[in-house]
Design a protein around this motif. Structure first.
Motif, PDB file in Angstrom:
ATOM      1  N   HIS A 297       0.690  -1.059  -0.394  1.00 39.22           N
ATOM      2  CA  HIS A 297      -0.163  -0.187  -0.138  1.00 39.22           C
ATOM      3  C   HIS A 297       0.592   0.862   0.093  1.00 39.22           C
ATOM      4  CE1 HIS A 297       0.632  -0.228   4.106  1.00 39.22           C
ATOM      5  NE2 HIS A 297       1.007   1.053   4.040  1.00 39.22           N
ATOM      6  N   THR A 298       2.395   0.969   0.104  1.00 38.80           N
ATOM      7  CA  THR A 298       3.412   2.115   0.175  1.00 38.80           C
ATOM      8  C   THR A 298       2.855   3.193  -1.139  1.00 38.80           C
ATOM      9  OG1 THR A 298       4.497   1.104   1.488  1.00 38.80           O
ATOM     10  CG2 THR A 298       5.584   3.438  -0.008  1.00 38.80           C
ATOM     11  N   THR A 302       6.189   7.846  -2.299  1.00 37.17           N
ATOM     12  CA  THR A 302       7.448   7.080  -1.162  1.00 37.17           C
ATOM     13  C   THR A 302       8.199   6.165  -2.060  1.00 37.17           C
ATOM     14  OG1 THR A 302       5.839   7.173   0.398  1.00 37.17           O
ATOM     15  CG2 THR A 302       7.809   5.813   0.889  1.00 37.17           C
ATOM     16  N   ARG A 303       7.332   4.991  -2.582  1.00 38.72           N
ATOM     17  CA  ARG A 303       8.624   4.511  -3.907  1.00 38.72           C
ATOM     18  C   ARG A 303       9.442   4.298  -4.665  1.00 38.72           C
ATOM     19  NH1 ARG A 303       4.787  -0.259  -5.957  1.00 38.72           N
ATOM     20  NH2 ARG A 303       3.408   1.324  -5.759  1.00 38.72           N
ATOM     21  N   ALA A 304       9.367   5.966  -5.582  1.00 38.52           N
ATOM     22  CA  ALA A 304       9.555   6.486  -6.272  1.00 38.52           C
ATOM     23  C   ALA A 304      11.462   7.351  -5.760  1.00 38.52           C
ATOM     24  CB  ALA A 304       9.054   7.808  -7.793  1.00 38.52           C
ATOM     25  N   LEU A 305      10.892   7.816  -4.818  1.00 39.10           N
ATOM     26  CA  LEU A 305      12.331   8.227  -3.758  1.00 39.10           C
ATOM     27  C   LEU A 305      13.138   6.959  -3.876  1.00 39.10           C
ATOM     28  CD1 LEU A 305      13.651  10.336  -2.265  1.00 39.10           C
ATOM     29  CD2 LEU A 305      11.868  10.311  -0.618  1.00 39.10           C
ATOM     30  N   PRO A 342      -2.656   9.079   2.321  1.00 36.25           N
ATOM     31  CA  PRO A 342      -1.663  10.137   2.057  1.00 36.25           C
ATOM     32  C   PRO A 342      -0.269  10.281   1.880  1.00 36.25           C
ATOM     33  CG  PRO A 342      -2.104  10.156   4.483  1.00 36.25           C
ATOM     34  CD  PRO A 342      -2.904   8.989   3.853  1.00 36.25           C
ATOM     35  N   GLU A 343       0.334  11.487   1.276  1.00 36.67           N
ATOM     36  CA  GLU A 343       1.810  10.504   1.224  1.00 36.67           C
ATOM     37  C   GLU A 343       3.041  10.866   2.183  1.00 36.67           C
ATOM     38  OE1 GLU A 343       3.583   9.961  -1.583  1.00 36.67           O
ATOM     39  OE2 GLU A 343       2.349   9.657  -3.355  1.00 36.67           O
ATOM     40  N   ASN A 345       5.489  12.800   5.214  1.00 39.42           N
ATOM     41  CA  ASN A 345       5.729  14.436   5.165  1.00 39.42           C
ATOM     42  C   ASN A 345       7.424  14.090   3.898  1.00 39.42           C
ATOM     43  OD1 ASN A 345       3.466  14.994   6.391  1.00 39.42           O
ATOM     44  ND2 ASN A 345       4.494  14.684   8.402  1.00 39.42           N
ATOM     45  N   PHE A 346       7.732  12.857   4.413  1.00 35.94           N
ATOM     46  CA  PHE A 346       9.362  13.063   4.534  1.00 35.94           C
ATOM     47  C   PHE A 346       9.290  13.274   2.385  1.00 35.94           C
ATOM     48  CE2 PHE A 346       8.282   8.629   4.893  1.00 35.94           C
ATOM     49  CZ  PHE A 346       8.996   8.459   3.744  1.00 35.94           C
ATOM     50  N   THR A 347       8.031  12.828   1.547  1.00 36.27           N
ATOM     51  CA  THR A 347       8.282  13.147   0.162  1.00 36.27           C
ATOM     52  C   THR A 347       8.185  14.673  -0.283  1.00 36.27           C
ATOM     53  OG1 THR A 347       5.978  12.376  -0.152  1.00 36.27           O
ATOM     54  CG2 THR A 347       7.629  10.685   0.372  1.00 36.27           C
ATOM     55  N   TYR A 348       7.987  15.276   0.301  1.00 38.33           N
ATOM     56  CA  TYR A 348       6.914  16.724  -0.220  1.00 38.33           C
ATOM     57  C   TYR A 348       8.357  17.415  -1.197  1.00 38.33           C
ATOM     58  CZ  TYR A 348      10.406  19.750   2.272  1.00 38.33           C
ATOM     59  OH  TYR A 348      11.569  20.277   2.672  1.00 38.33           O
ATOM     60  N   TRP A 349       9.090  17.114  -0.824  1.00 46.04           N
ATOM     61  CA  TRP A 349      10.294  17.431  -2.059  1.00 46.04           C
ATOM     62  C   TRP A 349      10.429  16.378  -3.056  1.00 46.04           C
ATOM     63  CZ3 TRP A 349      14.648  14.773  -3.813  1.00 46.04           C
ATOM     64  CH2 TRP A 349      14.479  13.491  -2.891  1.00 46.04           C
ATOM     65  N   LEU A 350      10.343  16.031  -3.122  1.00 44.46           N
ATOM     66  CA  LEU A 350      10.194  15.037  -5.070  1.00 44.46           C
ATOM     67  C   LEU A 350       9.302  15.867  -5.578  1.00 44.46           C
ATOM     68  CD1 LEU A 350      11.286  12.887  -5.848  1.00 44.46           C
ATOM     69  CD2 LEU A 350       9.920  11.491  -5.767  1.00 44.46           C
ATOM     70  N   THR A 351       9.535  16.342  -6.741  1.00 43.62           N
ATOM     71  CA  THR A 351       9.139  16.803  -8.047  1.00 43.62           C
ATOM     72  C   THR A 351       9.826  16.265  -9.249  1.00 43.62           C
ATOM     73  OG1 THR A 351      10.528  18.826  -8.265  1.00 43.62           O
ATOM     74  CG2 THR A 351       8.710  19.449  -6.408  1.00 43.62           C
TER      75      THR A 351
END
Length: 467
Positions: A297-298, A302-305, A342-343, A345-351
């Protein structure tokens, strides 16, 4: 001051003011830092207050122990179920606390000197960020100053009791997120003490406190998030061994909180450090373990990061095929339909631009300058210059790509921009990349532009960059 210097300063103070000859050494200071010594006597406390300096004993971190729980009226409507932790969570909290305390062997006393800033002011700024407001460099520096000079509100709130409720758990989460956003603008040398202080404060807060299982999991997850951030900024301050201890302790806290994506992010970030300064084979193993270890369910982001770290580790190893596969997976995962969950918080910067930058860096590592220049140029042109560390880092890779393409003039032009950005942030990563560029340009040292870069770098040395 080193522990030995502080011990000798205490010896001198006691001799001067009390006519008493003592011979403390660094082991005494270390025991105080680790909480393994009795309270210092009145003379030693006076010496510490004078030397450091500190307005009172509490400012040195010496707090009265309050082990006993307050008696509750028999008719307390909250009930035992709202007060007691479950056995499993209580045990996990205790073990995680011990692991993190072991990781924090160099923690210094928290500075609680007087300041016009108040906990409410920090809370207000944290709420501003949480509500979607923009945090800029100046605001980050203001909050940084507040953090250094104001007693943490967690401690203030717990002085009336030892129970952690939802309000206090939310405060810890909010403050953790504020520190994470501050890291966008401040270098590791500026951030490390702040994050270490917050981690220490949170551990102090949960030590012997009572809370429900859901609250316990939230707090432990925040400890894991803080440990990840502490490792990141410690690495950026050049404190690599400390960073590794933070990451590993954070994994323990994340597992105790049953937050497997967070545990994976901690391992993955450690793999990034190994890829940069250690054995890339170990980095590949760690990054792959983290990417494969998350539950189904991740979220795709997150998995892209996690796959980005797999790509970078393989690029550092020189495995072009594995790098290409990982980069392709990053693209696929990031474009996946978002899960209902929800995503983190630690993934907020990945664009998209950050993904392009990582791909470009991987191609630089693989000595493929053409795609690297295309990817990095587009992303850097759109990048926010106020993020000086990242601006400097990404420009440094673009400069290296131009040099691989045999275009020294273009390389130096970009390298000068990278140097200018690096001078505005206390980051070992940035300064290390600038020095790496100087090394790469050394064969062309007779070139007028290369001399210009060398002279500019030499002139910037007084800025006391981390090494």
């Amino acid at each position: 001051m080193s522990p030995q210097e502080l011990a000798e300063a205490i010896n001198a103070y006691v001799w001067k003011h009390y006519d008493r000859l003592v011979n403390l050494d660094r082991s005494y200071i270390s025991k105080l830092e680790l909480g393994k010594h009795h309270w210092p006597n009145a003379q030693y406390r006076a010496a510490l207050r004078s030397i450091l300096p500190a307005p009172d004993d509490a400012s040195l971190g010496f707090y009265p122990r309050q082990r006993s729980q307050p008696q509750r009226p028999s008719g307390d409507h909250h009930g035992a179920e709202h007060e007691e932790r479950t056995g499993s969570v209580a045990s996990a909290a205790g073990n995680s606390s011990k692991a993190l305390r072991a990781a924090e062997r160099t923690i210094e006393s928290i500075d609680l000197s007087d300041s016009p800033w108040t906990p409410d002011r920090i809370h207000e700024l944290a709420g501003f960020i949480a509500s979607g407001g923009e945090l800029g460099p100046q605001t980050a520096r203001e909050v940084s100053q507040a953090w250094r000079t104001t007693q943490p509100p967690q401690i203030l709130e717990l002085r009336s009791g030892r129970r952690i409720g939802q309000r206090l758990a939310d405060l810890v989460i909010e403050r953790t997120e504020t520190l994470r956003r501050m890291d966008d603008f401040l270098g590791g040398a500026d951030m490390h003490d702040l994050v270490r202080q917050e981690l220490t404060t949170t551990l102090t807060m949960i030590d012997d406190a009572s809370y429900t299982e859901p609250i316990g999991r939230q707090i432990l997850a925040s400890v894991g998030e803080l440990a990840q951030l502490a490792g990141w900024v410690a690495d950026d301050a050049g404190l690599r061994q400390q960073a590794e201890r933070y990451y590993l302790a954070g994994v323990s806290a994340a597992h105790a909180a049953r937050d497997e994506p967070l545990a994976a992010n901690l391992l993955s970030t450690l793999s990034y450090q190994y890829a940069n300064i250690g054995d890339p084979r170990e980095a590949v193993l760690l990054a792959t373990t983290a990417a494969n270890g998350v539950p189904p369910h991740t979220t795709g982001t997150t998995r892209a990061l996690l796959m980005e770290r797999v790509a970078w580790a393989n690029a550092r190893l020189g495995d072009a095929r594995a790098t290409e596969r990982a980069l392709g997976a990053v693209d696929d995962l990031f474009t996946e339909t978002k899960y209902a969950e929800p995503e983190p918080n630690f993934t907020y910067w990945l664009t998209r631009d950050e993904i392009a930058v990582m791909a470009g860096r991987c191609y630089v590592q693989l000595q493929r300058p053409e795609p690297a220049i295309t990817l990095l140029t587009g992303a850097v042109d759109r990048y926010d210059d106020s993020h000086q560390r990242e601006t400097s880092l990404y420009l440094s890779y673009l400069a290296e790509a131009h040099l691989q393409a045999k275009d020294v003039e273009a390389s130096v032009t970009v390298a000068l921009r990278a140097l200018e950005a690096a001078m505005g942030v206390a980051s070992a990563r940035s300064s290390g990349r600038i020095n790496h560029l100087l090394h790469l340009l050394a064969p062309s040292k007779t070139n007028e532009r290369v001399r210009e870069f060398s002279e500019a770098l030499l002139a910037s040395r007084p800025h006391a960059w981390p090494t």
